[in-house]
Design a protein around this motif. Structure first.
Motif, short mmCIF file in Angstrom:
data_model
loop_
_atom_site.label_atom_id
_atom_site.label_comp_id
_atom_site.label_asym_id
_atom_site.label_seq_id
_atom_site.Cartn_x
_atom_site.Cartn_y
_atom_site.Cartn_z
N HIS A 173 -42.80 -0.05 47.16
CA HIS A 173 -42.44 -0.45 48.53
C HIS A 173 -43.49 0.14 49.47
CE1 HIS A 173 -39.79 -1.52 51.85
NE2 HIS A 173 -39.93 -0.30 52.32
N SER A 176 -46.82 3.97 50.90
CA SER A 176 -46.07 5.19 51.24
C SER A 176 -45.11 5.60 50.13
CB SER A 176 -45.26 4.98 52.51
OG SER A 176 -46.10 4.84 53.60
N GLN A 177 -44.41 4.60 49.55
CA GLN A 177 -43.51 4.96 48.46
C GLN A 177 -44.30 5.51 47.28
OE1 GLN A 177 -41.42 1.95 46.18
NE2 GLN A 177 -39.78 3.36 45.64
N ASN A 180 -45.10 9.06 47.94
CA ASN A 180 -43.89 9.87 47.79
C ASN A 180 -43.52 10.06 46.32
OD1 ASN A 180 -41.62 11.26 49.01
ND2 ASN A 180 -40.37 9.57 48.24
N THR A 185 -43.19 13.62 41.68
CA THR A 185 -43.36 13.68 40.22
C THR A 185 -44.29 14.82 39.83
OG1 THR A 185 -42.99 11.30 40.09
CG2 THR A 185 -44.05 12.32 38.21
N LEU A 186 -45.33 15.03 40.60
CA LEU A 186 -46.33 16.05 40.25
C LEU A 186 -45.97 17.45 40.72
CD1 LEU A 186 -50.01 14.91 40.94
CD2 LEU A 186 -48.82 15.02 38.75
N GLN A 188 -43.77 20.75 42.38
CA GLN A 188 -42.57 21.55 42.59
C GLN A 188 -42.74 22.30 43.92
OE1 GLN A 188 -39.96 21.63 40.46
NE2 GLN A 188 -41.04 20.16 39.15
N ASN A 202 -48.46 11.28 57.87
CA ASN A 202 -47.20 11.11 57.17
C ASN A 202 -47.19 11.82 55.82
OD1 ASN A 202 -45.11 9.73 58.46
ND2 ASN A 202 -44.92 8.33 56.73
N ALA A 205 -46.50 15.45 56.68
CA ALA A 205 -45.09 15.67 56.98
C ALA A 205 -44.26 15.69 55.70
CB ALA A 205 -44.59 14.59 57.93
N ASN A 206 -44.59 14.78 54.80
CA ASN A 206 -43.86 14.70 53.53
C ASN A 206 -44.07 15.96 52.69
OD1 ASN A 206 -42.67 13.94 51.11
ND2 ASN A 206 -43.40 11.84 51.22
N ASP A 209 -42.13 18.88 54.15
CA ASP A 209 -40.71 18.79 53.80
C ASP A 209 -40.47 19.15 52.34
OD1 ASP A 209 -40.20 18.03 56.37
OD2 ASP A 209 -39.76 15.93 55.93
N LEU A 330 -42.77 5.65 37.18
CA LEU A 330 -41.79 4.57 37.06
C LEU A 330 -40.36 5.15 37.00
CD1 LEU A 330 -41.11 1.57 36.58
CD2 LEU A 330 -41.39 2.01 34.13
N TYR A 332 -39.31 7.91 38.29
CA TYR A 332 -38.93 8.38 39.63
C TYR A 332 -38.61 7.18 40.54
CZ TYR A 332 -38.77 10.80 44.03
OH TYR A 332 -38.34 11.30 45.24
N THR A 336 -34.76 6.90 42.13
CA THR A 336 -34.54 7.15 43.55
C THR A 336 -34.43 5.87 44.38
OG1 THR A 336 -36.91 7.28 43.91
CG2 THR A 336 -35.76 9.35 43.49
N GLY A 337 -34.82 4.72 43.82
CA GLY A 337 -34.77 3.54 44.67
C GLY A 337 -34.63 2.22 43.94
#
Lengths: 464, 464
Positions: A173, A176-177, A180, A185-186, A188, A202, A205-206, A209, A330, A332, A336-337
């Protein structure tokens, strides 16, 4: 984009408390109201208070004492300086606000290409032709995304030297997805990563977070400073370097061939993943091969977009990497979506195959170059300078030699005239001050932008 | 869905080591090969080995000793029992495999409605009519999603008693993205949450990856066991209860009015968020009001889908909540994935307003009820039983009284005949054994499914 602009309630609380602290009306070590008390006093939910307090902690204004509550942080000289050089609460507020610009705002600091430059005609055509077809397009499709589009990508990337196999390409998507997915995935929390400094707002920011340690690699107009990169790899042993090598956001600059080679060499020596964000890959396609081509997708994870420059509403991006990484990505994506949109992928395929694709990108490149030529002339006339050489990118990284030049103050002045600028600090890992602004050449045709910039320099604007 | 079925390389490694440990060929306390050595020996990347070792740790086969490596875990009696009652490595393998079914596999354990029941005609019509229009649809649109669709939702939810305001509705890439946004906004690793037991498989996987403590609330055919819920709220003080009250996945059951009232009362007493996943809200719309209606969106966060039952390829979901929570969710949406697809939202609006929406859902409800009647007759004939009363849902939660009934063994037998079942354990928080299967009445028309089930019971099948 027609929501009214307003400061979020979280932003209002952050401003309120940071001002009290700055003006010493709340003394160092003083206890902030309890969450429930603040919620009652300000007539907001406890959730809002928690978010605002968390942000104040992130900004260094407040500290948490476990079990005891929130207290005004004891300041250190470096913190004092940070607060005085960049009013961070304001920057956070700008970040929030960027998501809700007023309908009539001018956005010379904005992202992407102008809406009127997008390929509405091609998208409408694709809708009609897919609508007349008889294929099944209502179901989820495949976890990796539409096979025919992944095969198109395999061919297209192959031509650019990237040996991506369709079964190791995951459609997403938007880019950006994909970013993310790679982050989650990579990495911690607590891991260290390198990023472009300045870099993609962005992404920063990600990563913040996600609570990873973020270290910026300073850019030159030829890409990252490789001597500095070497040093940072030795010192921090980062897990990955997230970089946007081509038509970079926010500078518009690109890696030189020597920098590309050296970055990969260093990543190899220090066993560090390279996450190559090539979101404008289609625009840059006449340029050098991507890092993923030099490296043969060994330690490069390659991200791109098929919609951003033509029809962003399609939200079709992709990621490819070595098979085990692609498989983890894949997993992840699905956890998550679930699926990406088969429908958008089919429409993208229609647009890619309608015979006008190459012409459309050539036209867009021409327009971007023209916009850069115009903006650079105007900037030069009013005494500003551009950091990177001309390129078919929307972005210019610009500065002024004027005494006391303050991008944040200028941005605040612009807001009063409904002109949204992007001060350099918001593109930096720790929001450090920077004597630059990101300027979107393609969104700056309105004379009001130039009047404002010229007046801020004490000069009369030229008539475009 | 036409990728060939194959066990992932991660899954192969998990199977390899779990078998060695089960057969005591690797003794308790023995050291596993180093990551690099295993990567070399099995000709896979170190990334694959790390993923496989992590999974073995999650399954209780292996433990990490910091700095020293991976070792075969010392077993406890409960661990022994867990391993013997549910071969967890297999379950993980099934989970992976569910994403890659063979093209010709029968999927009576699958999710959703059959592809041939989706609204292809309505979607094709929407494509053509949007394609003929002249509106601007290529740009990103608004952060919250298309305003007209949020206004449609405001009216529609209002009719169902949910006081959602369009500015506090956030459109998402399917209901899955909404769930993921809530998980990441509300929860920190280490927090405790309650979930339906059994519950939604993808939610459980996501929560596990997020490292929160997951506690299951046992379901009855009228919804969660409220006495047990009370006890768990007291004991664990969870931050949120994620629940799917209507036409629940995997059981097909729904809350009774008394249970709905009591769950909200308990959540209030114990200050716990309710995350109401109403993904089949459109199917259930003749039923009782959602929890969010009783509660007035005070502590209920409400999630739904506008595409799942008609055209899942559109991937249009939404979430609404009290204003501060909605704002935090929007921030997370934008930081991790930017905009949802304006294009898909415009197409959804076309479909909702084409005048056939109500008829379409009525037809789907009728088909689902017919499928349930048929499946229930067949099941009764071969001595199986259904747990919940009939409802317009795809799902049945079914069991057999036969001695030695083992859903996992049955699932494995099914795989050999290309029939994919879903054993109950995969819907449980810790993958605990369960004498049930999820059965999709709408995906079970093929006589081969009934032959297989009947033969597994030692009975001849009836001719449908």
């Amino acid at each position: 984009m027609n929501s009214p602009r307003k400061t979020s309630r979280i932003g209002q609380l952050v401003q309120h408390f940071s001002q009290l602290i700055d003006q010493a009306e709340l003394a160092q070590g003083a206890r902030l109201p309890s969450i429930r008390a603040a919620a009652k006093a300000f007539e907001v939910s406890t959730f809002t208070v928690v978010q605002a307090y968390d942000r104040l902690v992130a900004l260094g204004y407040v500290e948490v004492r476990k079990g005891a509550g929130f207290f005004v942080a004891r300041t250190s000289p470096s913190l004092e300086q940070q607060r005085s050089t960049a009013p961070l609460a304001d920057v956070y507020w700008l970040l929030d606000d960027g998501f809700h610009p007023a309908a009539d705002a001018l956005q010379p600091g904005g992202g992407g290409v102008p809406e009127s430059w997008l390929d509405e005609a091609g998208l409408h055509l694709a809708l009609r032709s897919l609508g007349r077809g008889s294929g099944r397009i209502a179901d989820y499709g495949e976890p990796r995304g539409v096979l025919a589009l992944r095969q198109w990508l395999q061919r297209h990337l192959g031509e650019r030297g990237v040996p991506a196999q369709s079964e190791h390409i995951v459609l997403t998507h938007g880019a950006s997805q994909a970013l993310n997915m790679v982050i989650n995935t990579l990495l911690q929390p607590g891991d260290c990563v390198l990023v472009d400094d300045p870099g993609y707002i962005n992404l920063l920011a990600n990563l913040r977070d996600h609570k990873v340690k973020i270290v910026g690699v300073p850019w030159t107009p030829q890409g990252p400073d490789v001597a500095k990169l070497d040093e940072l790899l030795v010192r921090h042993r980062p897990k990955a370097f997230f970089t946007n090598p081509w038509l970079q956001n926010p500078t518009g600059a690109s890696y030189s061939p020597a920098v590309a080679h050296r970055v990969l060499q260093l990543a190899d020596t220090h066993d560090c993943w390279i996450v190559e964000d090539d979101v404008h890959g289609q625009l840059a396609q006449n340029h050098q091969p991507p890092l993923a081509a030099l490296d043969n997708l060994q330690r490069v994870i390659y991200i791109g977009s098929l919609s951003k420059d033509m029809a962003p509403s399609l939200r079709v991006g992709f990621v490819t990497a070595e098979p085990a990484v692609a498989e983890a990505l894949l997993h992840y994506k699905m956890t998550t979506g679930l699926y990406s949109s088969q429908l958008c992928e089919q429409l993208t395929l229609q647009m890619l195959n309608d015979g006008n694709q190459r012409k459309r990108y050539q036209k867009l490149r021409d327009r971007l170059l023209q916009a850069q030529v115009f903006a650079r002339q105007q900037l030069q006339r009013i005494g500003w300078h551009c950091w990177a050489p001309i390129a078919p990118a929307p972005y210019l990284w610009i500065g002024s030699d004027q005494d006391g030049f303050d991008p944040v103050a200028l941005t605040r002045a612009g807001l009063k005239q409904n002109i949204l600028l992007s001060p350099g600090c918001i593109f930096r890992p720790d929001l450090e001050a920077a004597p630059w602004l990101r300027f979107n050449a393609a969104l700056s045709e309105d004379p009001a932008v130039w009047c404002f910039l010229a007046e801020s320099q004490g000069l009369k604007p030229s008539t475009p």
